[in-house]
Structure formats: C-alpha cells, structure tokens
Write an enzyme that holds these catalytic residues in place. Sequence first.
Site, PDB file in Angstrom:
ATOM      1  N   LEU A  83     -24.118  14.624  40.108  1.00 45.23           N
ATOM      2  CA  LEU A  83     -23.518  13.494  40.820  1.00 45.23           C
ATOM      3  C   LEU A  83     -24.360  13.046  42.009  1.00 45.23           C
ATOM      4  CD1 LEU A  83     -19.796  14.693  40.797  1.00 45.23           C
ATOM      5  CD2 LEU A  83     -20.976  13.256  39.119  1.00 45.23           C
TER       6      LEU A  83
ATOM      7  N   ARG B 258     -31.255  11.005  36.691  1.00 49.01           N
ATOM      8  CA  ARG B 258     -32.599  11.329  36.192  1.00 49.01           C
ATOM      9  C   ARG B 258     -33.681  11.158  37.268  1.00 49.01           C
ATOM     10  NH1 ARG B 258     -30.190   9.231  31.078  1.00 49.01           N
ATOM     11  NH2 ARG B 258     -30.334  10.950  29.598  1.00 49.01           N
TER      12      ARG B 258
ATOM     13  N   HIS C 242     -22.088   7.764  41.728  1.00 51.53           N
ATOM     14  CA  HIS C 242     -20.841   8.313  41.180  1.00 51.53           C
ATOM     15  C   HIS C 242     -19.747   8.341  42.254  1.00 51.53           C
ATOM     16  CE1 HIS C 242     -23.874  10.446  38.525  1.00 51.53           C
ATOM     17  NE2 HIS C 242     -23.080   9.898  37.630  1.00 51.53           N
TER      18      HIS C 242
ATOM     19  N   SER D  79     -29.883   7.373  40.080  1.00 51.08           N
ATOM     20  CA  SER D  79     -29.699   7.870  38.721  1.00 51.08           C
ATOM     21  C   SER D  79     -29.822   9.386  38.759  1.00 51.08           C
ATOM     22  CB  SER D  79     -30.787   7.291  37.803  1.00 51.08           C
ATOM     23  OG  SER D  79     -30.867   8.045  36.603  1.00 51.08           O
TER      24      SER D  79
END
Length: 284
Positions: free
Chosen positions: A33, A187, A37, A185
């Site tokens: 998170l 990622r 989020h 992100s």
Amino acid sequence: MTIILHSMAEVRAWRTAVASAGPIGFVPTMGALHAGHLSLIALARQRAATTIASIFVNPLQFGPAEDLDRYPRPIVQDIALLEAAGTDALFLPEVAELYREGASTFVVEEAVSTPLCGATRPGHFRGVTTIVLKLFNIVQPDFAAFGQKDAQQCAVIERMVRDLNLPVEIVRGAIVREADGLALSSRNRYLSTQQRRAAPAIQASLQAARAAFDAGERRASALAAIGRSVLQREPAITLDYWEVCHPGTLQSLDNVGSDGAMLAVAACLGSTRLIDNLLVPPGL
Ligand code: PAF
C-alpha cells in the site's frame, strides 16, 4: 481497530453485523500500500458508515512471464497503514480460499478490455473482472473505490457492473503523484536509483501532449508523437504504448472531439512496467 478477516464465512458474518449501520465502502487492493491506496480509503470513509479493504495478490491477473512471485507483500506494514487510516476491516484471504481446485468459471469483458493493456497483457483483465466480481459477491459493498491511475481497469469494472446489473457503485479516486510527477504505484519500489530518476518522463510526456492540446492541437497522431518523443529521449525507458483514446470506450481516436480524450501510456524501465494517463480537457 482494523478487524482482519481471513475467510468468506468471516466476511459474511462481519457484513451481517455492520449492515444496519449504513453504507459499506470497499477498497480492493493487492497490498504494498501507498498514499494512492490510502486516498481511496479516505474517499471510502467520507461516504461509508463502514469501510473494508482487501489485500489479495490475484494470480489470475498475472501473465506467465509477469511479476507474481516477486510482487511485494509487506503485510505487517500494510496492516499498520490500514489501521492508521481508520479502515474498519481487512479481508486477507489465501489463494485456496478464493480459487477452488479446478475452477472453470471466469468473467470476460470483450470491448473496453481489449485495447491498451488488454492488447499487451493478454488475460489480465479476465483475471481482474473474475476476482473483482468474486470479491463483490463476498463483501457485497454498496460502493467500491478504484484508482484513476488504472483508468482502463476502472472502465472495465464499470462496464462489468453495468452489464451484469451488479448493485455496486464504482467510485474513481484521483491519481496520487510524487512531487516530481511520477504516479504512485506498488511497482515503483522495483525501480533502481537510475530508473527512478528517469521515471517522471512518463508523466512529462503526458504533460507535453497536454500543452499541445491546450495550444489547440486536436490530431491524435500529433499529440501521440509529442508524447512519444519525450520518452524516446530517455534511454532507460522502453515504450509499450502511448495512445490517445476515447475516455469512455477507450477506442483509439483520430481527432479529439467534444467528448475529450484519455492520453494513456505504458512504459518499461528494465522489467518494471508502469502506466499513467491524463484526461483532456482537464477536469473531464
Ligand atoms: O488494482 C488492483 O490492485 C487489482 O487489479 C485489484 C482491483 C485489487 C484486483 O486484483
């Protein structure tokens, strides 16, 4: 205190207990998170009496050569973040809880899921729609919040909700960015220092095309050429797609008309694939 629910039976019992309090807001996630989020949790808390998140790294939406195994799973930190954000409950199932051995029923959306990421990640949205419908069936929220960074995912889920008459409202939360423009992100944590330095070019490419749009350019090919040329100057970045598409259908456009457009980009830094988008005109 965030209650942690591991099984479908626990979620259903929890839901029965909280239903009379008012609307239930749901934020489905794959964990790792970040502030994006948490902005969805905040959005849900503004509208709901009770907020539930889920963390489930859904194997069905990863391709065979994708990052399922290395996808970050910092669960202790995630629970602390949800707790601090005031989330009432977390659904944290194991794979076996959600996918029965030999499962053979899937959800496939056949229009908005086909261009953009649908073209370069075959099967991805089939995995997303299948898990999201399953989660909706288990949680039965009044509304669910998804991030605009995954704009195609939002469009696919909205279409599924419409076509399958699901009693769930879909709410989109704005993209949350780092100070240098990089969209948050899970990622991003894969990026090396050098890749992290290069990554804001993705957003810069969208801004360059937006400046041309603001100056009157409406030809999709010209806007995309401007965006692509910004990324081509960055050797650490390999372009996947840079498209100008209709904001509702996601079909590619020749010219931006009265419905406006979504500028959408996917690019790789090493093996990390990032996406971003921008709506024109702004505020669309
Ligand atoms: O956006 C995500 O994190 C995932 O695609 C989702 C919606 C939780 C489904 O696995």
